[in-house]
Design a protein around this motif. Sequence first.
Motif, PDB file in Angstrom:
ATOM      1  N   LYS A   1     -49.847  88.738  45.596  1.00 39.77           N
ATOM      2  CA  LYS A   1     -50.451  89.406  46.763  1.00 39.77           C
ATOM      3  C   LYS A   1     -50.544  90.922  46.639  1.00 39.77           C
ATOM      4  O   LYS A   1     -50.899  91.600  47.606  1.00 39.77           O
ATOM      5  CB  LYS A   1     -49.675  89.066  48.041  1.00 39.77           C
ATOM      6  CG  LYS A   1     -49.725  87.597  48.399  1.00 39.77           C
ATOM      7  CD  LYS A   1     -49.067  87.349  49.734  1.00 39.77           C
ATOM      8  CE  LYS A   1     -49.340  85.919  50.146  1.00 39.77           C
ATOM      9  NZ  LYS A   1     -48.261  85.088  50.369  1.00 39.77           N
ATOM     10  N   THR A   2     -50.199  91.483  45.494  1.00 40.14           N
ATOM     11  CA  THR A   2     -50.287  92.938  45.312  1.00 40.14           C
ATOM     12  C   THR A   2     -51.414  93.323  44.358  1.00 40.14           C
ATOM     13  O   THR A   2     -51.674  94.513  44.164  1.00 40.14           O
ATOM     14  CB  THR A   2     -48.961  93.492  44.754  1.00 40.14           C
ATOM     15  OG1 THR A   2     -48.647  92.809  43.537  1.00 40.14           O
ATOM     16  CG2 THR A   2     -47.834  93.300  45.758  1.00 40.14           C
ATOM     17  N   ILE A   3     -52.072  92.335  43.761  1.00 44.84           N
ATOM     18  CA  ILE A   3     -53.115  92.598  42.772  1.00 44.84           C
ATOM     19  C   ILE A   3     -54.375  93.074  43.482  1.00 44.84           C
ATOM     20  O   ILE A   3     -54.927  92.383  44.342  1.00 44.84           O
ATOM     21  CB  ILE A   3     -53.422  91.337  41.934  1.00 44.84           C
ATOM     22  CG1 ILE A   3     -52.139  90.766  41.310  1.00 44.84           C
ATOM     23  CG2 ILE A   3     -54.453  91.662  40.859  1.00 44.84           C
ATOM     24  CD1 ILE A   3     -51.392  91.724  40.426  1.00 44.84           C
ATOM     25  N   GLN A   4     -54.838  94.265  43.117  1.00 43.80           N
ATOM     26  CA  GLN A   4     -56.008  94.845  43.764  1.00 43.80           C
ATOM     27  C   GLN A   4     -57.322  94.425  43.113  1.00 43.80           C
ATOM     28  O   GLN A   4     -58.366  94.394  43.761  1.00 43.80           O
ATOM     29  CB  GLN A   4     -55.897  96.372  43.750  1.00 43.80           C
ATOM     30  CG  GLN A   4     -54.726  96.900  44.561  1.00 43.80           C
ATOM     31  CD  GLN A   4     -54.623  98.413  44.522  1.00 43.80           C
ATOM     32  OE1 GLN A   4     -55.437  99.093  43.887  1.00 43.80           O
ATOM     33  NE2 GLN A   4     -53.620  98.951  45.189  1.00 43.80           N
ATOM     34  N   LYS A   5     -57.272  94.112  41.812  1.00 51.69           N
ATOM     35  CA  LYS A   5     -58.504  93.704  41.135  1.00 51.69           C
ATOM     36  C   LYS A   5     -58.154  92.917  39.870  1.00 51.69           C
ATOM     37  O   LYS A   5     -57.178  93.221  39.183  1.00 51.69           O
ATOM     38  CB  LYS A   5     -59.365  94.920  40.780  1.00 51.69           C
ATOM     39  CG  LYS A   5     -60.784  94.570  40.325  1.00 51.69           C
ATOM     40  CD  LYS A   5     -61.649  95.817  40.165  1.00 51.69           C
ATOM     41  CE  LYS A   5     -62.199  96.303  41.477  1.00 51.69           C
ATOM     42  NZ  LYS A   5     -63.183  97.398  41.298  1.00 51.69           N
ATOM     43  N   ILE A   6     -58.973  91.904  39.599  1.00 57.03           N
ATOM     44  CA  ILE A   6     -58.853  91.115  38.375  1.00 57.03           C
ATOM     45  C   ILE A   6     -60.159  91.249  37.619  1.00 57.03           C
ATOM     46  O   ILE A   6     -61.237  90.952  38.163  1.00 57.03           O
ATOM     47  CB  ILE A   6     -58.597  89.620  38.683  1.00 57.03           C
ATOM     48  CG1 ILE A   6     -57.346  89.448  39.548  1.00 57.03           C
ATOM     49  CG2 ILE A   6     -58.474  88.817  37.395  1.00 57.03           C
ATOM     50  CD1 ILE A   6     -57.252  88.102  40.214  1.00 57.03           C
ATOM     51  N   ILE A   7     -60.088  91.723  36.384  1.00 54.69           N
ATOM     52  CA  ILE A   7     -61.269  91.783  35.511  1.00 54.69           C
ATOM     53  C   ILE A   7     -61.173  90.593  34.567  1.00 54.69           C
ATOM     54  O   ILE A   7     -60.294  90.539  33.703  1.00 54.69           O
ATOM     55  CB  ILE A   7     -61.329  93.096  34.707  1.00 54.69           C
ATOM     56  CG1 ILE A   7     -61.077  94.308  35.618  1.00 54.69           C
ATOM     57  CG2 ILE A   7     -62.670  93.208  33.981  1.00 54.69           C
ATOM     58  CD1 ILE A   7     -62.028  94.448  36.763  1.00 54.69           C
ATOM     59  N   TYR A   8     -62.053  89.635  34.750  1.00 51.71           N
ATOM     60  CA  TYR A   8     -62.026  88.418  33.933  1.00 51.71           C
ATOM     61  C   TYR A   8     -63.093  88.499  32.848  1.00 51.71           C
ATOM     62  O   TYR A   8     -64.277  88.674  33.129  1.00 51.71           O
ATOM     63  CB  TYR A   8     -62.251  87.180  34.801  1.00 51.71           C
ATOM     64  CG  TYR A   8     -62.558  85.933  34.004  1.00 51.71           C
ATOM     65  CD1 TYR A   8     -61.733  85.530  32.942  1.00 51.71           C
ATOM     66  CD2 TYR A   8     -63.681  85.151  34.278  1.00 51.71           C
ATOM     67  CE1 TYR A   8     -62.032  84.403  32.199  1.00 51.71           C
ATOM     68  CE2 TYR A   8     -63.976  84.012  33.554  1.00 51.71           C
ATOM     69  CZ  TYR A   8     -63.150  83.650  32.502  1.00 51.71           C
ATOM     70  OH  TYR A   8     -63.435  82.532  31.755  1.00 51.71           O
TER      71      TYR A   8
ATOM     72  N   VAL B   1     -53.660  95.874  38.648  1.00 48.20           N
ATOM     73  CA  VAL B   1     -54.898  95.354  38.056  1.00 48.20           C
ATOM     74  C   VAL B   1     -54.545  94.417  36.903  1.00 48.20           C
ATOM     75  O   VAL B   1     -53.641  94.713  36.118  1.00 48.20           O
ATOM     76  CB  VAL B   1     -55.804  96.496  37.546  1.00 48.20           C
ATOM     77  CG1 VAL B   1     -57.025  95.939  36.822  1.00 48.20           C
ATOM     78  CG2 VAL B   1     -56.235  97.396  38.695  1.00 48.20           C
ATOM     79  N   ILE B   2     -55.268  93.313  36.825  1.00 45.22           N
ATOM     80  CA  ILE B   2     -55.105  92.360  35.722  1.00 45.22           C
ATOM     81  C   ILE B   2     -56.398  92.317  34.920  1.00 45.22           C
ATOM     82  O   ILE B   2     -57.475  92.073  35.483  1.00 45.22           O
ATOM     83  CB  ILE B   2     -54.789  90.940  36.240  1.00 45.22           C
ATOM     84  CG1 ILE B   2     -53.594  90.955  37.199  1.00 45.22           C
ATOM     85  CG2 ILE B   2     -54.561  89.991  35.066  1.00 45.22           C
ATOM     86  CD1 ILE B   2     -52.309  91.426  36.601  1.00 45.22           C
ATOM     87  N   PHE B   3     -56.304  92.575  33.636  1.00 44.60           N
ATOM     88  CA  PHE B   3     -57.418  92.326  32.713  1.00 44.60           C
ATOM     89  C   PHE B   3     -57.121  91.001  32.013  1.00 44.60           C
ATOM     90  O   PHE B   3     -56.205  90.922  31.184  1.00 44.60           O
ATOM     91  CB  PHE B   3     -57.543  93.442  31.669  1.00 44.60           C
ATOM     92  CG  PHE B   3     -58.101  94.726  32.197  1.00 44.60           C
ATOM     93  CD1 PHE B   3     -59.468  94.947  32.231  1.00 44.60           C
ATOM     94  CD2 PHE B   3     -57.261  95.731  32.650  1.00 44.60           C
ATOM     95  CE1 PHE B   3     -59.993  96.141  32.705  1.00 44.60           C
ATOM     96  CE2 PHE B   3     -57.770  96.930  33.124  1.00 44.60           C
ATOM     97  CZ  PHE B   3     -59.133  97.128  33.158  1.00 44.60           C
ATOM     98  N   HIS B   4     -57.887  89.978  32.345  1.00 50.06           N
ATOM     99  CA  HIS B   4     -57.650  88.671  31.729  1.00 50.06           C
ATOM    100  C   HIS B   4     -58.622  88.481  30.568  1.00 50.06           C
ATOM    101  O   HIS B   4     -59.724  87.957  30.721  1.00 50.06           O
ATOM    102  CB  HIS B   4     -57.814  87.558  32.758  1.00 50.06           C
ATOM    103  CG  HIS B   4     -57.569  86.190  32.205  1.00 50.06           C
ATOM    104  ND1 HIS B   4     -56.533  85.911  31.325  1.00 50.06           N
ATOM    105  CD2 HIS B   4     -58.225  85.009  32.383  1.00 50.06           C
ATOM    106  CE1 HIS B   4     -56.573  84.635  30.994  1.00 50.06           C
ATOM    107  NE2 HIS B   4     -57.593  84.070  31.620  1.00 50.06           N
ATOM    108  N   THR B   5     -58.196  88.955  29.387  1.00 50.60           N
ATOM    109  CA  THR B   5     -59.035  88.825  28.192  1.00 50.60           C
ATOM    110  C   THR B   5     -58.601  87.661  27.312  1.00 50.60           C
ATOM    111  O   THR B   5     -59.292  87.331  26.343  1.00 50.60           O
ATOM    112  CB  THR B   5     -59.003  90.116  27.337  1.00 50.60           C
ATOM    113  OG1 THR B   5     -57.744  90.225  26.674  1.00 50.60           O
ATOM    114  CG2 THR B   5     -59.240  91.346  28.186  1.00 50.60           C
ATOM    115  N   ALA B   6     -57.460  87.045  27.621  1.00 50.43           N
ATOM    116  CA  ALA B   6     -56.934  85.976  26.774  1.00 50.43           C
ATOM    117  C   ALA B   6     -57.892  84.787  26.754  1.00 50.43           C
ATOM    118  O   ALA B   6     -58.373  84.341  27.797  1.00 50.43           O
ATOM    119  CB  ALA B   6     -55.560  85.532  27.277  1.00 50.43           C
ATOM    120  N   ALA B   7     -58.163  84.291  25.571  1.00 58.29           N
ATOM    121  CA  ALA B   7     -59.015  83.107  25.418  1.00 58.29           C
ATOM    122  C   ALA B   7     -58.822  82.556  24.014  1.00 58.29           C
ATOM    123  O   ALA B   7     -58.442  83.284  23.094  1.00 58.29           O
ATOM    124  CB  ALA B   7     -60.478  83.449  25.647  1.00 58.29           C
TER     125      ALA B   7
END
Length: 337
Positions: free
Chosen positions: A108-115, A71-77
């Motif tokens: 290809k292994t990332i199951q979910k991205i929270i943007y 899982v990736i949490f993309h909080t960077a901004a």
Amino acid sequence: MKVLVTGASGYLGGRLCHALLEQGHSVRALVRHTSDLSVLPSSSTDGNFELAYGDVTDYRSLLDAFSGCLVIFHTAALVEPWLPDPSKFFSVNVGGLKNVLQAAREKKTIQKIIYTSSFFALGPTDGYIADETQVHPEKVFCSEYERSKVIADKIALQSAADGLPIVVVYPGVIYGPGKLSTGNIVGQLLIERFQGRLPGYIGNGNDKYSFSHVDDVVEGHIAAMNKGRPGERYLLTGENASFMHVFNIAAIITETKKPRFNIPLWVIEAYSWLSVVFCRLTGKLPLISPPTVNVLRHQWAYSCEKARVDLDYNPRSLQEGLKEVLPWLKGLGVIKY
């Protein structure tokens, strides 16, 4: 599971890392070599926490950081109302998102991205309360930050339509304990108020924002990971109120006097231009700049009903949240009452 948090050293990212660890997840925090790591757990004392040095504008560093994560949490901004070089908003907020999405495709292994998007991506709500169906009209932008988040939002939604497992969340004006950065504007304005540098109300009280306690937003992010449906948008907002209401609640809680007058927006605008001049001379970014005044001329009120139903999101009231924030600021020694 193993998750990666971009923007981990930031106001929201740091709180998110702690909460994920408390729930038993293994956390990798993407940070730059120049990042202030004071808000993060210690990797030497918590075996489930590790640092990955890189930058969302550096694609290769993302590929390395994503390895083994589900899982990736993309909080960077880049969260500033104004910068001398506005192109930085687009290299970080737009280019950084593109890199994150492309790295996720390649791994290809990332199951979910929270943007983590922003309420600015949905646009103003002058005279009404909006939900996730609102689309920014893109006729006028209050700031280059707003413009960059609108462009990034389109990219995220298109990628979701193309099959990437993205959940987009839209926090309101985040406040609460934690890093006193630009992202914690409520904390900064309360400091200005109690230190006497902001003696009156801002404007006439017609402004309106959706205030979100940082820990509620963190819980909303984790719920989006567990329950959020890919391709969906969720507003992680809270009580809709003006800064006049915030200052009035603060006065009641601290048993101090309320401001006795309103500062017209034209006065604040004049001050904001002086702040920009001062910034160009000193390099110190202003707390209030002309885009800030543009934002104050609009309302930004939203409903979080969808997140309540789908994610069990339950934001606290401003009264409850400020009862925590004000003693925390007092304990830091940055305000007195």
